[in-house]
Structures are given as C-alpha cells and as structure tokens.
Write a protein that holds these residues in place. Structure first.
Motif, short mmCIF file in Angstrom:
data_model
loop_
_atom_site.label_atom_id
_atom_site.label_comp_id
_atom_site.label_asym_id
_atom_site.label_seq_id
_atom_site.Cartn_x
_atom_site.Cartn_y
_atom_site.Cartn_z
N ASP A 1 0.82 -1.22 0.00
CA ASP A 1 0.00 0.00 0.00
C ASP A 1 0.85 1.27 0.00
O ASP A 1 0.38 2.33 -0.40
CB ASP A 1 -0.94 0.02 1.20
N ASP A 2 2.10 1.18 0.45
CA ASP A 2 2.99 2.35 0.50
C ASP A 2 3.68 2.63 -0.84
O ASP A 2 4.22 3.72 -1.05
CB ASP A 2 4.04 2.15 1.61
N ILE A 3 3.67 1.69 -1.76
CA ILE A 3 4.40 1.83 -3.02
C ILE A 3 4.03 3.10 -3.80
O ILE A 3 4.92 3.81 -4.28
CB ILE A 3 4.25 0.56 -3.89
N PRO A 4 2.75 3.47 -3.92
CA PRO A 4 2.42 4.69 -4.67
C PRO A 4 3.02 5.96 -4.08
O PRO A 4 3.10 6.99 -4.76
CB PRO A 4 0.89 4.74 -4.63
N ASN A 5 3.47 5.92 -2.84
CA ASN A 5 4.09 7.09 -2.22
C ASN A 5 5.47 7.39 -2.80
O ASN A 5 5.97 8.50 -2.64
CB ASN A 5 4.18 6.94 -0.71
#
Length: 106
Positions: A84-88
């Motif tokens: 879930d943190d990848i798009p950051n």
C-alpha cells in the motif's frame, strides 16, 4: 544468510522518489520485520557504466535474513502495509524481487 533485493527498473519519465524510499519506506519495512531483519541498505542507480547512460535500475533495496523462512514469515504478516505504501514513492508498481544466498562477505 539470505539477501532479499527489490529492484526497480529505470523508466524514461518514470517517477521514483528515492528520498522517500530510503528514509521512509525502507525504515518502515525494517521496523515491521523486527529482529528477523539482520540489516538493510538502499542503492540508487547512477548509470549503466558509460557516462551519461541511464542505469538499468533506478533503485534497489536489500534486506538480510538468517533464513528464507524468516523472510516469508515477516513479509507475509506485513505485505499489505508495504504494498500500500508503493504509490508514495513510485508510479512504476512493484519492483522485481531477487532472493539470493550470501556465500562470501568481506
């Protein structure tokens, strides 16, 4: 000892926030992995050898674990938070994972 490497390919005009990756995402992963993680590092690609050539990978993250099972156990418990943190930090999606056995370290 095993090394889990996540390789992010260079993409022309791709977005990769190496500062966020190195100072937020990787420390988050190491914290979630706890004592099972024996060390971690980040490589930021510079070039492919000849001056001015783009690197094959814009970044690579590395984690050390005693065993493959130790990695699978902690990753399975926290994979959603990390994914879930990848798009950051990138618009390129998941990196390619390479799991290797360390035979020699100096």
């Amino acid at each position: 000892m095993i090394k889990v490497s996540i390789l992010y390919p260079y993409r022309e005009n791709g977005r990769f926030d190496s500062e966020y990756y190195a100072t937020r995402h990787m420390p988050l992963a190491a914290q979630l992995f706890g004592d099972a993680c024996k060390g971690w590092s980040v490589d930021i690609g510079i070039n492919a050898g000849p001056p001015g050539t783009p690197p094959p990978y814009v970044a690579t993250g590395h984690f050390l674990f005693d065993t493959l099972d130790a990695f699978y156990e902690v990753f399975g418990a926290h994979d959603k938070a990390l994914i879930d943190d990848i798009p950051n930090y990138t618009d390129g999606g998941n990196g390619t994972i390479l799991i290797s056995e360390i035979k020699v370290s100096v």
